[in-house]
Design a protein around this motif. Structure first.
Motif, mmCIF file in Angstrom:
data_model
loop_
_atom_site.group_PDB
_atom_site.id
_atom_site.type_symbol
_atom_site.label_atom_id
_atom_site.label_comp_id
_atom_site.label_asym_id
_atom_site.label_seq_id
_atom_site.Cartn_x
_atom_site.Cartn_y
_atom_site.Cartn_z
ATOM 1 N N ILE A 3 0.863 -1.180 0.000
ATOM 2 C CA ILE A 3 0.000 0.000 0.000
ATOM 3 C C ILE A 3 0.896 1.225 0.000
ATOM 4 C CG2 ILE A 3 -1.755 1.251 1.301
ATOM 5 C CD1 ILE A 3 -2.636 -1.354 2.501
ATOM 6 N N ARG A 4 0.564 2.227 -0.828
ATOM 7 C CA ARG A 4 1.359 3.452 -0.932
ATOM 8 C C ARG A 4 0.423 4.644 -0.807
ATOM 9 N NH1 ARG A 4 2.184 6.825 -5.150
ATOM 10 N NH2 ARG A 4 1.247 5.361 -6.587
ATOM 11 N N HIS A 5 0.856 5.671 -0.071
ATOM 12 C CA HIS A 5 0.043 6.884 0.069
ATOM 13 C C HIS A 5 0.136 7.674 -1.217
ATOM 14 C CE1 HIS A 5 -1.504 10.695 1.553
ATOM 15 N NE2 HIS A 5 -2.088 9.965 2.480
ATOM 16 N N ALA A 6 -1.006 8.056 -1.761
ATOM 17 C CA ALA A 6 -1.051 8.730 -3.055
ATOM 18 C C ALA A 6 -0.332 10.079 -3.050
ATOM 19 C CB ALA A 6 -2.500 8.913 -3.490
ATOM 20 N N ALA A 7 -0.408 10.838 -1.955
ATOM 21 C CA ALA A 7 0.188 12.169 -1.931
ATOM 22 C C ALA A 7 1.644 12.164 -1.487
ATOM 23 C CB ALA A 7 -0.621 13.085 -1.009
ATOM 24 N N THR A 8 1.985 11.356 -0.480
ATOM 25 C CA THR A 8 3.335 11.402 0.080
ATOM 26 C C THR A 8 4.246 10.290 -0.418
ATOM 27 O OG1 THR A 8 2.774 10.010 1.974
ATOM 28 C CG2 THR A 8 2.419 12.392 2.218
ATOM 29 N N SER A 9 3.696 9.293 -1.086
ATOM 30 C CA SER A 9 4.403 8.108 -1.577
ATOM 31 C C SER A 9 4.926 7.235 -0.439
ATOM 32 C CB SER A 9 5.547 8.483 -2.517
ATOM 33 O OG SER A 9 5.027 9.115 -3.669
ATOM 34 N N GLU A 10 4.437 7.447 0.790
ATOM 35 C CA GLU A 10 4.803 6.592 1.917
ATOM 36 C C GLU A 10 4.363 5.168 1.597
ATOM 37 O OE1 GLU A 10 3.486 5.875 6.559
ATOM 38 O OE2 GLU A 10 2.868 7.701 5.541
ATOM 39 N N LEU A 25 -7.031 2.626 2.945
ATOM 40 C CA LEU A 25 -7.471 2.956 1.592
ATOM 41 C C LEU A 25 -8.390 4.184 1.596
ATOM 42 C CD1 LEU A 25 -8.049 -0.622 0.143
ATOM 43 C CD2 LEU A 25 -6.140 0.934 -0.313
ATOM 44 N N GLN A 26 -9.171 4.354 2.666
ATOM 45 C CA GLN A 26 -10.064 5.511 2.763
ATOM 46 C C GLN A 26 -9.304 6.783 3.148
ATOM 47 O OE1 GLN A 26 -12.989 4.163 5.584
ATOM 48 N NE2 GLN A 26 -14.180 3.097 4.010
ATOM 49 N N SER A 27 -8.100 6.639 3.669
ATOM 50 C CA SER A 27 -7.352 7.811 4.111
ATOM 51 C C SER A 27 -6.238 8.218 3.143
ATOM 52 C CB SER A 27 -6.775 7.579 5.511
ATOM 53 O OG SER A 27 -5.829 6.547 5.481
ATOM 54 N N GLY A 28 -6.340 7.789 1.896
ATOM 55 C CA GLY A 28 -5.400 8.272 0.888
ATOM 56 C C GLY A 28 -4.375 7.273 0.409
ATOM 57 N N PHE A 29 -4.372 6.055 0.965
ATOM 58 C CA PHE A 29 -3.457 5.035 0.470
ATOM 59 C C PHE A 29 -4.089 4.310 -0.711
ATOM 60 C CE2 PHE A 29 -1.589 5.793 4.558
ATOM 61 C CZ PHE A 29 -0.266 5.446 4.439
ATOM 62 N N GLU A 30 -3.265 3.726 -1.552
ATOM 63 C CA GLU A 30 -3.746 2.932 -2.683
ATOM 64 C C GLU A 30 -2.903 1.674 -2.785
ATOM 65 O OE1 GLU A 30 -1.154 5.505 -5.924
ATOM 66 O OE2 GLU A 30 -3.318 5.751 -5.842
ATOM 67 N N GLU A 31 -3.498 0.618 -3.303
ATOM 68 C CA GLU A 31 -2.760 -0.637 -3.482
ATOM 69 C C GLU A 31 -1.889 -0.524 -4.720
ATOM 70 O OE1 GLU A 31 -5.238 -4.217 -1.584
ATOM 71 O OE2 GLU A 31 -6.115 -3.391 -3.395
ATOM 72 N N VAL A 32 -0.665 -1.005 -4.612
ATOM 73 C CA VAL A 32 0.250 -1.022 -5.747
ATOM 74 C C VAL A 32 0.775 -2.451 -5.905
ATOM 75 C CG1 VAL A 32 0.930 1.398 -5.614
ATOM 76 C CG2 VAL A 32 2.181 -0.276 -4.303
ATOM 77 N N PRO A 33 0.957 -2.906 -7.124
ATOM 78 C CA PRO A 33 1.439 -4.273 -7.326
ATOM 79 C C PRO A 33 2.882 -4.433 -6.886
ATOM 80 C CG PRO A 33 1.315 -3.110 -9.412
ATOM 81 C CD PRO A 33 0.729 -2.198 -8.355
ATOM 82 N N GLY A 34 3.186 -5.555 -6.288
ATOM 83 C CA GLY A 34 4.556 -5.848 -5.881
ATOM 84 C C GLY A 34 5.028 -4.893 -4.806
ATOM 85 N N CYS A 35 6.290 -4.859 -4.577
ATOM 86 C CA CYS A 35 6.857 -3.973 -3.567
ATOM 87 C C CYS A 35 7.398 -2.732 -4.256
ATOM 88 C CB CYS A 35 7.972 -4.679 -2.789
ATOM 89 S SG CYS A 35 8.637 -3.658 -1.464
ATOM 90 N N ALA A 36 6.906 -1.596 -3.860
ATOM 91 C CA ALA A 36 7.335 -0.335 -4.464
ATOM 92 C C ALA A 36 8.535 0.269 -3.748
ATOM 93 C CB ALA A 36 6.162 0.648 -4.452
#
Length: 54
Positions: A3-10, A25-36
């Motif tokens: 999971i990665r934060h859309a604004a901060t890339s955390e 997911l409701q607080s700005g994170f999004e799922e990304v494939p694999g390890c980012a």
């Protein structure tokens, strides 16, 4: 899944239960494939110093 934060890339790679994942997911994170993150691809260990007993 990572999971990665859309604004901060955390990046959060911890395994979360369904409720925690939904909150993230409701607080700005999004799922990304694999390890980012680079932790999945560590750099090779440095060579020992000359004259070292290692």
């Amino acid at each position: 899944m990572t999971i990665r934060h859309a604004a901060t890339s955390e990046v959060a790679t911890t395994g979360y239960n369904a409720a925690a994942r939904r909150i993230l997911l409701q607080s700005g994170f999004e799922e990304v494939p694999g390890c980012a993150c680079r932790a999945a691809d560590p750099a090779p260990a440095p060579a020992p110093l000359e004259g070292s007993s290692l």
